[in-house]
Design a protein around this motif. Structure first.
Motif, short mmCIF file in Angstrom:
data_model
loop_
_atom_site.label_atom_id
_atom_site.label_comp_id
_atom_site.label_asym_id
_atom_site.label_seq_id
_atom_site.Cartn_x
_atom_site.Cartn_y
_atom_site.Cartn_z
N ASP A 187 0.86 -1.54 0.39
CA ASP A 187 -0.24 0.30 0.28
C ASP A 187 1.20 1.34 0.23
OD1 ASP A 187 -2.09 -1.58 0.16
OD2 ASP A 187 -2.39 -1.70 2.05
N PRO A 188 1.66 1.49 -0.89
CA PRO A 188 2.62 2.68 -0.95
C PRO A 188 1.45 4.17 -1.15
CG PRO A 188 3.15 1.30 -2.41
CD PRO A 188 2.53 0.51 -2.25
N ARG A 189 1.50 4.55 -0.20
CA ARG A 189 1.10 6.10 -1.40
C ARG A 189 2.15 7.05 -0.84
NH1 ARG A 189 -2.36 4.81 4.21
NH2 ARG A 189 -2.01 7.25 5.56
N ILE A 190 1.28 8.66 -1.36
CA ILE A 190 2.02 9.41 -1.35
C ILE A 190 1.06 10.78 -0.41
CG2 ILE A 190 2.26 11.78 -1.73
CD1 ILE A 190 3.25 10.04 -4.55
N ASP A 191 1.43 11.07 0.89
CA ASP A 191 0.64 11.94 1.57
C ASP A 191 0.90 13.36 1.69
OD1 ASP A 191 -1.19 10.26 2.60
OD2 ASP A 191 -0.23 9.36 3.66
N ARG A 192 0.70 14.74 1.68
CA ARG A 192 1.34 15.90 1.87
C ARG A 192 0.81 16.25 3.49
NH1 ARG A 192 1.08 15.39 -4.01
NH2 ARG A 192 2.95 15.14 -4.46
N TYR A 193 1.42 17.02 4.41
CA TYR A 193 1.05 17.42 5.28
C TYR A 193 1.99 19.18 5.15
CZ TYR A 193 0.82 12.69 6.47
OH TYR A 193 0.85 11.31 6.65
N GLY A 194 0.83 19.51 5.95
CA GLY A 194 0.69 21.16 5.64
C GLY A 194 0.55 21.94 4.97
N VAL A 195 -0.66 21.35 4.30
CA VAL A 195 -1.50 22.59 2.75
C VAL A 195 -1.87 23.09 3.62
CG1 VAL A 195 -2.83 21.67 1.25
CG2 VAL A 195 -1.30 19.96 1.59
N GLY A 196 -1.68 24.82 2.84
CA GLY A 196 -2.60 25.75 3.63
C GLY A 196 -2.08 26.25 4.65
N GLU A 197 -1.10 25.55 5.58
CA GLU A 197 -0.45 26.19 6.23
C GLU A 197 1.06 27.16 6.66
OE1 GLU A 197 -0.52 23.76 10.58
OE2 GLU A 197 -0.66 22.19 8.91
N VAL A 198 1.73 25.94 5.24
CA VAL A 198 2.85 25.93 4.92
C VAL A 198 3.06 26.76 3.24
CG1 VAL A 198 4.34 25.03 6.82
CG2 VAL A 198 4.19 24.07 4.91
N GLU A 199 3.81 26.92 2.77
CA GLU A 199 4.25 27.58 1.13
C GLU A 199 4.24 25.89 0.53
OE1 GLU A 199 7.14 30.20 -1.98
OE2 GLU A 199 6.79 30.35 0.01
N VAL A 200 5.57 25.01 0.96
CA VAL A 200 5.27 23.94 0.55
C VAL A 200 5.31 23.51 1.99
CG1 VAL A 200 7.30 22.43 -1.29
CG2 VAL A 200 7.77 25.35 -1.22
N PRO A 201 3.82 22.76 1.24
CA PRO A 201 3.88 21.44 2.40
C PRO A 201 5.07 20.21 2.38
CG PRO A 201 1.72 22.09 0.78
CD PRO A 201 3.20 22.50 0.49
N THR A 202 4.94 18.98 3.18
CA THR A 202 5.94 18.75 3.35
C THR A 202 4.37 17.07 2.68
OG1 THR A 202 6.85 19.01 5.86
CG2 THR A 202 6.55 16.51 5.20
N THR A 203 6.29 16.48 1.51
CA THR A 203 5.48 15.00 1.67
C THR A 203 6.29 13.71 1.56
OG1 THR A 203 5.54 16.31 -1.02
CG2 THR A 203 5.29 14.42 -1.29
N VAL A 204 5.34 12.75 1.79
CA VAL A 204 5.81 11.42 2.20
C VAL A 204 5.20 10.59 1.48
CG1 VAL A 204 5.98 10.29 4.76
CG2 VAL A 204 5.69 12.89 4.96
N VAL A 205 5.93 9.72 1.17
CA VAL A 205 5.82 8.42 1.10
C VAL A 205 5.53 7.71 2.47
CG1 VAL A 205 6.68 5.90 -0.41
CG2 VAL A 205 6.84 8.43 -1.36
N GLN A 206 5.08 7.19 2.53
CA GLN A 206 4.51 5.46 3.15
C GLN A 206 4.00 3.93 2.44
OE1 GLN A 206 2.04 6.29 7.13
NE2 GLN A 206 0.96 4.59 6.02
N VAL A 207 5.24 3.49 3.53
CA VAL A 207 4.68 2.14 2.57
C VAL A 207 4.72 1.36 4.39
CG1 VAL A 207 5.68 0.29 2.20
CG2 VAL A 207 6.89 2.14 1.18
N ARG A 208 3.43 0.63 3.93
CA ARG A 208 3.58 -0.13 5.32
C ARG A 208 3.63 -1.70 5.21
NH1 ARG A 208 0.43 1.97 10.25
NH2 ARG A 208 -1.15 3.14 9.23
N ARG A 209 4.02 -2.23 6.06
CA ARG A 209 5.34 -3.42 6.07
C ARG A 209 3.93 -4.14 6.93
NH1 ARG A 209 9.98 -6.40 8.10
NH2 ARG A 209 9.80 -7.53 6.82
N ARG A 210 3.77 -5.67 5.43
CA ARG A 210 2.68 -6.98 5.88
C ARG A 210 2.86 -7.51 7.00
NH1 ARG A 210 3.78 -8.65 1.07
NH2 ARG A 210 5.61 -10.81 2.66
N VAL A 211 1.33 -7.27 7.72
CA VAL A 211 1.40 -8.52 8.74
C VAL A 211 1.75 -10.24 7.99
CG1 VAL A 211 0.29 -8.92 10.67
CG2 VAL A 211 0.09 -6.91 9.82
N GLU A 212 2.41 -10.70 8.48
CA GLU A 212 2.99 -12.09 8.85
C GLU A 212 1.99 -12.86 9.27
OE1 GLU A 212 4.01 -13.16 5.71
OE2 GLU A 212 5.65 -11.16 5.35
N ALA A 213 1.37 -13.84 8.66
CA ALA A 213 0.55 -15.10 9.48
C ALA A 213 1.40 -15.98 10.40
CB ALA A 213 0.06 -16.10 8.13
#
Length: 221
Positions: A187-213
């Motif tokens: 589930d890799p995804r891109i999120d941006r934090y600080g939108v509307g607060e700062v001139e250049v928001p922080t771009t973060v790539v988040q990747v979850r580590r699969r839960v093993e059986a």
């Protein structure tokens, strides 16, 4: 002293709360010592708050409540690891850095600010199989494909890799798909934090580590 710009004060106050003074002390230390100790370029001093400290602090918006352990690989000057430790004191933060002069700086900052950090001089790969953390962070370390090889084995099952990235984030995810799947990254995804607060928001790539059986039909988590 390097004053906090008025335009950033509301965001800094939201992120650091009653620990804003610690963030100011850290920023002053970095401004005073960073260039001469090879931690930041001289041109970065004037834009430390906007480009570095608040940029990194916004990453804490991506760290879920209830998280207890976090490791920052390639910590360098403490961006984002020290900033995260200031903003989120409930976290047990480990800074992983290979260079002696940088770990010395990080230990001095920890002693000066009383943050209770764990500073580890090591390559991330040397900790594979020995340590895991609920969240692993990285900033300006490597392209996602290479970064995943170093960092995902340190992420506990169900935990997350949070990588601060720029405009190439989508392309990096595409190039790293095979590596992510191999290492249990989902589930890799891109999120941006600080939108509307700062001139250049922080771009973060988040990747979850699969839960093993753990057993057939049973999932650990």
């Amino acid at each position: 002293m390097l004053p906090l710009p008025d335009t950033l004060r509301p965001t800094a106050e939201r992120l650091f709360g009653d620990r804003l003074e610690l963030a100011e002390r850290y920023t002053d230390l970095l401004a005073e010592q960073g260039p001469e100790r090879g931690l930041i370029g001289p041109r970065e001093v004037e834009r430390l708050w906007e480009r570095h400290v608040v940029n990194c602090a916004l990453l804490t918006d991506a760290v879920e409540e209830g998280t207890s352990t976090l490791a920052d690989i390639g910590s360098g000057a403490g961006l984002p690891g020290v900033v995260i430790a200031i903003a989120r004191p409930e976290l047990s933060v480990t800074l992983i850095e290979t260079m002696q002069r940088r770990t010395t700086w990080l230990e001095e900052v920890d002693a000066e600010l009383g943050l209770g950090l764990e500073v580890v001089r090591s390559r991330a790969e040397e900790l594979h199989g020995r340590r895991t953390f609920e969240v692993v962070t990285a900033r300006a370390v490597a392209a996602l494909d290479k970064l995943a090889r170093w960092s995902l084995p340190l992420v506990a099952d169900g935990g997350s890799l949070l990588a601060l990235k720029g405009g190439s984030a989508a392309e990096e995810i595409e190039a790293a798909q095979k590596t992510l799947r191999k290492l249990g990254g989902v589930d890799p995804r891109i999120d941006r934090y600080g939108v509307g607060e700062v001139e250049v928001p922080t771009t973060v790539v988040q990747v979850r580590r699969r839960v093993e059986a753990t057993k057939k039909g049973e999932v650990r988590g």
